[in-house]
Design a protein around this motif. Sequence first.
Motif, mmCIF file in Angstrom:
data_model
loop_
_atom_site.group_PDB
_atom_site.id
_atom_site.type_symbol
_atom_site.label_atom_id
_atom_site.label_comp_id
_atom_site.label_asym_id
_atom_site.label_seq_id
_atom_site.Cartn_x
_atom_site.Cartn_y
_atom_site.Cartn_z
ATOM 1 N N ARG A 66 7.103 3.967 -2.485
ATOM 2 C CA ARG A 66 6.638 4.286 -3.839
ATOM 3 C C ARG A 66 7.629 3.793 -4.885
ATOM 4 N NH1 ARG A 66 5.938 9.435 -5.631
ATOM 5 N NH2 ARG A 66 4.429 8.580 -7.111
ATOM 6 N N LYS A 67 8.285 2.691 -4.624
ATOM 7 C CA LYS A 67 9.266 2.144 -5.558
ATOM 8 C C LYS A 67 8.607 1.826 -6.900
ATOM 9 C CE LYS A 67 12.572 -1.622 -6.190
ATOM 10 N NZ LYS A 67 13.144 -2.881 -5.616
ATOM 11 N N GLY A 68 9.199 2.344 -7.964
ATOM 12 C CA GLY A 68 8.664 2.087 -9.288
ATOM 13 C C GLY A 68 7.504 2.973 -9.679
ATOM 14 N N TYR A 69 7.051 3.819 -8.747
ATOM 15 C CA TYR A 69 5.951 4.754 -9.009
ATOM 16 C C TYR A 69 4.727 4.019 -9.563
ATOM 17 C CZ TYR A 69 9.741 8.003 -8.190
ATOM 18 O OH TYR A 69 10.806 8.663 -7.617
ATOM 19 N N LYS A 70 4.165 4.490 -10.691
ATOM 20 C CA LYS A 70 2.929 3.884 -11.193
ATOM 21 C C LYS A 70 3.142 2.428 -11.578
ATOM 22 C CE LYS A 70 -0.576 4.253 -14.834
ATOM 23 N NZ LYS A 70 -1.033 5.006 -16.039
ATOM 24 N N ALA A 71 4.228 2.134 -12.272
ATOM 25 C CA ALA A 71 4.503 0.750 -12.668
ATOM 26 C C ALA A 71 4.639 -0.143 -11.447
ATOM 27 C CB ALA A 71 5.767 0.690 -13.522
ATOM 28 N N GLY A 72 5.304 0.358 -10.413
ATOM 29 C CA GLY A 72 5.460 -0.409 -9.186
ATOM 30 C C GLY A 72 4.138 -0.674 -8.502
ATOM 31 N N ALA A 73 3.249 0.333 -8.508
ATOM 32 C CA ALA A 73 1.933 0.164 -7.890
ATOM 33 C C ALA A 73 1.099 -0.873 -8.638
ATOM 34 C CB ALA A 73 1.203 1.504 -7.852
ATOM 35 N N LEU A 74 1.118 -0.798 -9.973
ATOM 36 C CA LEU A 74 0.354 -1.756 -10.783
ATOM 37 C C LEU A 74 0.899 -3.176 -10.613
ATOM 38 C CD1 LEU A 74 0.023 0.360 -14.050
ATOM 39 C CD2 LEU A 74 -1.787 -0.132 -12.396
ATOM 40 N N LYS A 75 2.203 -3.285 -10.563
ATOM 41 C CA LYS A 75 2.837 -4.595 -10.372
ATOM 42 C C LYS A 75 2.489 -5.172 -9.003
ATOM 43 C CE LYS A 75 7.375 -6.845 -10.602
ATOM 44 N NZ LYS A 75 8.835 -6.611 -10.872
ATOM 45 N N GLU A 76 2.545 -4.331 -7.975
ATOM 46 C CA GLU A 76 2.213 -4.772 -6.621
ATOM 47 C C GLU A 76 0.746 -5.162 -6.521
ATOM 48 O OE1 GLU A 76 3.615 -5.696 -2.814
ATOM 49 O OE2 GLU A 76 4.741 -4.908 -4.526
ATOM 50 N N GLY A 77 -0.114 -4.447 -7.245
ATOM 51 C CA GLY A 77 -1.541 -4.742 -7.208
ATOM 52 C C GLY A 77 -1.886 -6.113 -7.737
ATOM 53 N N LEU A 78 -1.077 -6.636 -8.649
ATOM 54 C CA LEU A 78 -1.344 -7.958 -9.230
ATOM 55 C C LEU A 78 -0.919 -9.109 -8.328
ATOM 56 C CD1 LEU A 78 -0.262 -7.368 -12.954
ATOM 57 C CD2 LEU A 78 -2.570 -7.429 -12.008
ATOM 58 N N LYS A 79 -0.241 -8.802 -7.223
ATOM 59 C CA LYS A 79 0.257 -9.847 -6.335
ATOM 60 C C LYS A 79 -0.772 -10.340 -5.322
ATOM 61 C CE LYS A 79 5.085 -8.310 -6.562
ATOM 62 N NZ LYS A 79 6.261 -7.824 -5.776
ATOM 63 N N HIS A 80 -1.897 -9.647 -5.201
ATOM 64 C CA HIS A 80 -2.900 -10.028 -4.204
ATOM 65 C C HIS A 80 -3.635 -11.303 -4.625
ATOM 66 C CE1 HIS A 80 -2.393 -6.309 -1.923
ATOM 67 N NE2 HIS A 80 -2.337 -5.675 -3.077
ATOM 68 N N ASP A 81 -4.011 -12.096 -3.645
ATOM 69 C CA ASP A 81 -4.604 -13.414 -3.910
ATOM 70 C C ASP A 81 -5.879 -13.328 -4.753
ATOM 71 O OD1 ASP A 81 -2.561 -14.583 -2.479
ATOM 72 O OD2 ASP A 81 -3.693 -14.680 -0.601
ATOM 73 N N TYR A 82 -6.700 -12.341 -4.485
ATOM 74 C CA TYR A 82 -7.985 -12.262 -5.197
ATOM 75 C C TYR A 82 -7.824 -11.989 -6.691
ATOM 76 C CZ TYR A 82 -7.220 -7.248 -4.301
ATOM 77 O OH TYR A 82 -6.700 -5.981 -4.221
ATOM 78 N N VAL A 83 -6.651 -11.503 -7.097
ATOM 79 C CA VAL A 83 -6.412 -11.221 -8.515
ATOM 80 C C VAL A 83 -6.288 -12.515 -9.311
ATOM 81 C CG1 VAL A 83 -4.829 -10.105 -10.152
ATOM 82 C CG2 VAL A 83 -5.321 -9.024 -7.960
#
Length: 319
Positions: free
Chosen positions: A72-89
């Motif tokens: 859970r590094k970075g909490y919400k900001a970390g989750a949103l940042k990680e979510g943008l790394k997926h290819d379909y984005v």
Amino acid sequence: PVVLVQIPMYNEREVYKLSIGAACALEWPSDRVVIQVLDDSTDPAVKDLVEIECQRWKGKGVNIKYEVRGNRKGYKAGALKEGLKHDYVQECEFIAMFDADFQPESDFLLRTVPFLVHNPDIALVQTRWKFVNSDECLLTRFQEMSLDYHFKFEQEAGSIVYSFFGFNGTAGVWRISAIDDAGGWKDRTTVEDMDLAVRTALKGWKFVYVGAVKVRSELPSTFKAYRFQQHRWSCGPANLFKKMLVEILESKKVSFWSKLHLLYDFFFVGKIAAHTVTFIYYCFAIPLSVFFPEIQIPLWGVVYVPTVITLCKALGSPR
């Protein structure tokens, strides 16, 4: 355009079905929208429930992605940042963001995305919150008064005069290229939404507030939850101010008056002073007046406090 709908979650047992269901019901071509559930839950039972719900909607033909992280590094900001790394984005142009306790109406995208499509200078479209539990208790009624004042007189006024106003962290639509231009999500403070908004504004991007579009949400109904929220809203801006002062002063894309307005109006009065004074009033004055009626502390201070704050902002604004 292809739109990504992000829903960050953390042990949201009570509301996960409502938020996922509302996102999946958004009116938009099914091949032009991706629902992304970012589950940071630490409760295995809740994780299973959320994943099953996502699979249920996927079985109905909805393009929904269930994403989890190893930490859970970075909490919400970390989750949103990680979510943008997926290819379909990479195929998506805009992001609609909703916290787990927010449920947009089905026409939300139809009423917000066109602002971004027809004006390439706009980075963010922020909408208004509509509280479904405002009548639950005295505390929620007070919060509704204060937040309605914030949306009506601070967000709307800032948008009308083309001045800076902040992102509320949810119920908004971002242009992905603007987020990238500002440096993406950062977890250096507890107000990652405010951090991103300020950095984006310093790059010269514009924001629009659409008060006619309302997204259902819930207010903290316990004093403990309220204190936690107000503590974050008070300490976060102060910490961000310390970290960004030099960056704001050195910005080349905004004028001196815009910098002064941002520092005084948004940070000092709009955030640090406003939340600190309101927090003190709610935490001390109201409980005292309830348990010690003879003190006669006026409850109309709930309205008086934000009114004084807004007057101070008006006097200090270069516009």
